[in-house]
Design an enzyme around this catalytic site. Structure first.
Site, PDB file in Angstrom:
ATOM      1  N   HIS A 207       7.120   7.054  49.269  1.00 58.09           N
ATOM      2  CA  HIS A 207       7.435   7.816  48.050  1.00 58.09           C
ATOM      3  C   HIS A 207       8.914   8.188  47.965  1.00 58.09           C
ATOM      4  O   HIS A 207       9.276   9.113  47.239  1.00 58.09           O
ATOM      5  CB  HIS A 207       6.572   9.088  47.972  1.00 58.09           C
ATOM      6  CG  HIS A 207       5.142   8.806  47.604  1.00 58.09           C
ATOM      7  ND1 HIS A 207       4.168   9.778  47.553  1.00 58.09           N
ATOM      8  CD2 HIS A 207       4.519   7.658  47.249  1.00 58.09           C
ATOM      9  CE1 HIS A 207       3.010   9.244  47.203  1.00 58.09           C
ATOM     10  NE2 HIS A 207       3.193   7.951  47.018  1.00 58.09           N
TER      11      HIS A 207
ATOM     12  N   CYS B 113      20.709   5.310  41.106  1.00 60.51           N
ATOM     13  CA  CYS B 113      21.158   5.146  39.721  1.00 60.51           C
ATOM     14  C   CYS B 113      19.967   4.726  38.869  1.00 60.51           C
ATOM     15  O   CYS B 113      19.073   4.032  39.335  1.00 60.51           O
ATOM     16  CB  CYS B 113      22.260   4.084  39.627  1.00 60.51           C
ATOM     17  SG  CYS B 113      22.827   3.894  37.919  1.00 60.51           S
TER      18      CYS B 113
ATOM     19  N   GLY C 142      -3.427  14.990  56.683  1.00 57.59           N
ATOM     20  CA  GLY C 142      -2.879  15.902  55.678  1.00 57.59           C
ATOM     21  C   GLY C 142      -2.643  15.293  54.319  1.00 57.59           C
ATOM     22  O   GLY C 142      -1.691  15.664  53.638  1.00 57.59           O
ATOM     23  N   THR C 143      -3.518  14.376  53.924  1.00 56.30           N
ATOM     24  CA  THR C 143      -3.392  13.845  52.563  1.00 56.30           C
ATOM     25  C   THR C 143      -4.720  13.967  51.836  1.00 56.30           C
ATOM     26  O   THR C 143      -5.779  13.721  52.417  1.00 56.30           O
ATOM     27  CB  THR C 143      -2.901  12.377  52.540  1.00 56.30           C
ATOM     28  OG1 THR C 143      -2.816  11.956  51.170  1.00 56.30           O
ATOM     29  CG2 THR C 143      -3.791  11.429  53.314  1.00 56.30           C
ATOM     30  N   SER C 144      -4.653  14.357  50.556  1.00 58.44           N
ATOM     31  CA  SER C 144      -5.872  14.490  49.755  1.00 58.44           C
ATOM     32  C   SER C 144      -6.417  13.123  49.359  1.00 58.44           C
ATOM     33  O   SER C 144      -7.572  12.998  48.977  1.00 58.44           O
ATOM     34  CB  SER C 144      -5.578  15.304  48.493  1.00 58.44           C
ATOM     35  OG  SER C 144      -4.644  14.614  47.682  1.00 58.44           O
TER      36      SER C 144
ATOM     37  N   ASN D  22       5.431  11.688  52.445  1.00 61.26           N
ATOM     38  CA  ASN D  22       6.324  12.844  52.408  1.00 61.26           C
ATOM     39  C   ASN D  22       7.768  12.399  52.194  1.00 61.26           C
ATOM     40  O   ASN D  22       8.227  11.445  52.812  1.00 61.26           O
ATOM     41  CB  ASN D  22       6.197  13.650  53.698  1.00 61.26           C
ATOM     42  CG  ASN D  22       4.798  14.238  53.849  1.00 61.26           C
ATOM     43  OD1 ASN D  22       4.051  14.298  52.874  1.00 61.26           O
ATOM     44  ND2 ASN D  22       4.445  14.644  55.045  1.00 61.26           N
TER      45      ASN D  22
ATOM     46  N   ARG E 250      14.355  21.705  46.710  1.00 58.16           N
ATOM     47  CA  ARG E 250      13.537  21.137  47.798  1.00 58.16           C
ATOM     48  C   ARG E 250      14.427  20.586  48.918  1.00 58.16           C
ATOM     49  O   ARG E 250      14.059  20.646  50.090  1.00 58.16           O
ATOM     50  CB  ARG E 250      12.611  20.044  47.262  1.00 58.16           C
ATOM     51  CG  ARG E 250      11.518  20.624  46.375  1.00 58.16           C
ATOM     52  CD  ARG E 250      10.609  19.558  45.823  1.00 58.16           C
ATOM     53  NE  ARG E 250       9.858  18.874  46.878  1.00 58.16           N
ATOM     54  CZ  ARG E 250       9.186  17.749  46.688  1.00 58.16           C
ATOM     55  NH1 ARG E 250       9.173  17.178  45.502  1.00 58.16           N
ATOM     56  NH2 ARG E 250       8.523  17.189  47.681  1.00 58.16           N
TER      57      ARG E 250
ATOM     58  N   TYR F  31      14.569  19.372  42.564  1.00 61.48           N
ATOM     59  CA  TYR F  31      14.719  18.569  43.788  1.00 61.48           C
ATOM     60  C   TYR F  31      15.850  19.097  44.668  1.00 61.48           C
ATOM     61  O   TYR F  31      15.752  19.035  45.899  1.00 61.48           O
ATOM     62  CB  TYR F  31      14.878  17.074  43.459  1.00 61.48           C
ATOM     63  CG  TYR F  31      13.561  16.514  42.977  1.00 61.48           C
ATOM     64  CD1 TYR F  31      12.577  16.149  43.884  1.00 61.48           C
ATOM     65  CD2 TYR F  31      13.267  16.433  41.613  1.00 61.48           C
ATOM     66  CE1 TYR F  31      11.336  15.700  43.448  1.00 61.48           C
ATOM     67  CE2 TYR F  31      12.033  15.987  41.166  1.00 61.48           C
ATOM     68  CZ  TYR F  31      11.070  15.618  42.092  1.00 61.48           C
ATOM     69  OH  TYR F  31       9.847  15.190  41.661  1.00 61.48           O
TER      70      TYR F  31
ATOM     71  N   CYS G 276      26.321   8.064  38.887  1.00 57.58           N
ATOM     72  CA  CYS G 276      26.468   6.837  39.667  1.00 57.58           C
ATOM     73  C   CYS G 276      27.957   6.461  39.719  1.00 57.58           C
ATOM     74  O   CYS G 276      28.577   6.302  38.668  1.00 57.58           O
ATOM     75  CB  CYS G 276      25.659   5.728  38.998  1.00 57.58           C
ATOM     76  SG  CYS G 276      25.989   4.101  39.679  1.00 57.58           S
TER      77      CYS G 276
HETATM   78  N1  APR Z   1      -2.947  20.155  58.299  1.00 59.25           N
HETATM   79  C1  APR Z   1      -3.445  19.024  57.753  1.00 59.25           C
HETATM   80  N2  APR Z   1      -3.750  18.923  56.451  1.00 59.25           N
HETATM   81  C2  APR Z   1      -3.557  19.996  55.673  1.00 59.25           C
HETATM   82  C3  APR Z   1      -3.029  21.205  56.179  1.00 59.25           C
HETATM   83  C4  APR Z   1      -2.728  21.267  57.550  1.00 59.25           C
HETATM   84  N3  APR Z   1      -2.239  22.360  58.122  1.00 59.25           N
HETATM   85  N4  APR Z   1      -2.941  22.091  55.137  1.00 59.25           N
HETATM   86  C5  APR Z   1      -3.383  21.466  54.039  1.00 59.25           C
HETATM   87  N5  APR Z   1      -3.769  20.194  54.354  1.00 59.25           N
HETATM   88  C6  APR Z   1      -4.291  19.142  53.497  1.00 59.25           C
HETATM   89  C7  APR Z   1      -5.070  19.609  52.297  1.00 59.25           C
HETATM   90  O1  APR Z   1      -6.421  19.865  52.642  1.00 59.25           O
HETATM   91  C8  APR Z   1      -4.950  18.394  51.377  1.00 59.25           C
HETATM   92  O2  APR Z   1      -5.979  17.470  51.610  1.00 59.25           O
HETATM   93  O3  APR Z   1      -3.187  18.438  52.970  1.00 59.25           O
HETATM   94  C9  APR Z   1      -3.619  17.773  51.794  1.00 59.25           C
HETATM   95  C10 APR Z   1      -2.515  17.889  50.763  1.00 59.25           C
HETATM   96  O4  APR Z   1      -2.861  17.138  49.645  1.00 59.25           O
HETATM   97  P1  APR Z   1      -1.861  16.924  48.437  1.00 59.25           P
HETATM   98  O5  APR Z   1      -1.268  18.238  48.092  1.00 59.25           O
HETATM   99  O6  APR Z   1      -2.577  16.153  47.393  1.00 59.25           O
HETATM  100  O7  APR Z   1      -0.692  16.052  49.078  1.00 59.25           O
HETATM  101  P2  APR Z   1      -0.580  14.491  49.269  1.00 59.25           P
HETATM  102  O8  APR Z   1      -1.884  13.885  49.614  1.00 59.25           O
HETATM  103  O9  APR Z   1       0.552  14.272  50.202  1.00 59.25           O
HETATM  104  O10 APR Z   1      -0.139  14.031  47.837  1.00 59.25           O
HETATM  105  C11 APR Z   1       0.226  12.709  47.648  1.00 59.25           C
HETATM  106  O11 APR Z   1       1.026  13.145  45.452  1.00 59.25           O
HETATM  107  O12 APR Z   1       2.181  14.271  43.859  1.00 59.25           O
HETATM  108  C12 APR Z   1       2.219  13.314  44.756  1.00 59.25           C
HETATM  109  O13 APR Z   1       4.153  12.296  45.443  1.00 59.25           O
HETATM  110  C13 APR Z   1       3.337  13.393  45.730  1.00 59.25           C
HETATM  111  O14 APR Z   1       3.421  12.434  47.927  1.00 59.25           O
HETATM  112  C14 APR Z   1       2.647  13.245  47.055  1.00 59.25           C
HETATM  113  C15 APR Z   1       1.351  12.582  46.683  1.00 59.25           C
END
Ligand code: APR
Length: 262
Positions: A125, A133, A200-202, A108, A76, A73, A160
């Site tokens: 998150h 702590c 941008g989230t899976s 994020n 990061r 971390y 802490c």
């Molecule tokens: N623009 C938009 N989306 C994008 C781009 C881009 N340039 N590049 C990649 N992606 C998409 C991918 O297609 C995917 O669907 O971003 C997504 C990333 O997915 P993950 O890696 O699963 O990230 P996230 O959804 O934020 O994960 C959720 O999982 O491990 C935990 O705590 C961690 O906050 C995180 C959470």
């Protein structure tokens, strides 16, 4: 229709849907920061590569090897100081004032949305620069990244100041509860929102926490911005298959055009 025309139409539809909305929520993930140079979690070359999730993102991993976890971390924290917000972060910050109310719900833990000017946001998150702590209620925000090179033994790790026990990075790990105040704010906003834009989230983690269901439950619309199909794609009314640093400014531009004509 050629792919480009299809995407352009989707951008136009997204702008029109947003134009008709009063309450707009955005649910963002790692893809939002990808074009700034911060790796996502599950794409190839993602952040977990070289580290098993259980080793660096679970309470058990921390218990087992707190030096490894703190170094991960701390690195990061350093990495986020070396990158800049991208056009997608700026577009979301600009959208904040264009609706009766707006909330960016982000998974994020980086600070790029804040650095782009977002203020109406909730971090479900945690935050890379927070430190918590493990035993008492103490929490704080670091002003500078921790130097990963300074973390060699458990004796070097942050402690802490209130109770002396080992402190931990202020991010939510697998198997842990989300911060209650943050998740309550996110839910109470989405149950009333007219539009939810997932960016941008899976959607892999807990199916996006049900935010899409909350919005659709009362007839709200879902827009997905993602170059790839996701676990939330089935629930989206409008799919924009491109990176957020391109798609979000394009939506913003069309929205401004619609507003200027009104
Ligand atoms: N623009 C938009 N989306 C994008 C781009 C881009 N340039 N590049 C990649 N992606 C998409 C991918 O297609 C995917 O669907 O971003 C997504 C990333 O997915 P993950 O890696 O699963 O990230 P996230 O959804 O934020 O994960 C959720 O999982 O491990 C935990 O705590 C961690 O906050 C995180 C959470």
């Amino acid at each position: 229709m050629p792919e480009e025309g299809r995407q352009d139409r989707a951008v136009g539809q997204a702008a029109e849907t947003l134009n008709a909305a009063r309450l707009v929520a955005v649910f963002a993930g790692a893809g939002l920061s990808a074009e700034s140079g911060l790796p996502t979690f599950r794409d190839s070359g993602g952040l977990w590569e070289g580290h098993r999730v259980e080793d660096v993102a679970t309470p058990e991993g921390f218990q087992h090897d707190p030096v490894l976890v703190w170094r991960f971390y701390a690195q990061r924290q350093v990495d986020q100081t070396r990158v800049e917000p991208n056009a997608g972060h700026y577009a979301l910050a600009a959208m904040e004032e264009m609706f009766e109310d707006f909330l960016l719900i982000t998974q994020n833990v980086d600070n790029l949305s804040e650095r782009a000017g977002s203020r109406k946001l909730v971090k479900i998150h945690g935050d890379l620069m927070e430190i918590w702590c493990r035993r008492c209620e103490w929490k704080s925000v670091l002003e500078q990244p921790v130097d990963p090179g300074s973390l060699r033994t458990p004796d070097n790790l942050p402690r802490c100041p209130a109770c002396g026990s080992l402190a931990r990075p202020g991010v939510v790990w697998f198997g842990e509860m989300l911060p209650p105040a943050a998740i309550e704010r996110a839910i109470s906003f989405t149950v009333a929102a007219d539009v939810l834009m997932t960016v941008g989230t899976s959607g892999l983690v807990s199916g996006g926490y049900g935010f899409t269901d909350y919005v659709r439950g009362h007839g709200g619309k879902v827009i997905e911005v993602n170059p790839n199909e996701t676990y939330l794609s089935d629930q989206a009314d409008i799919l924009i298959r491109s990176g957020s640093a391109t798609a979000l400014p394009a939506i913003l531009e069309r929205l401004r055009l619609l507003r200027s004509r009104a």
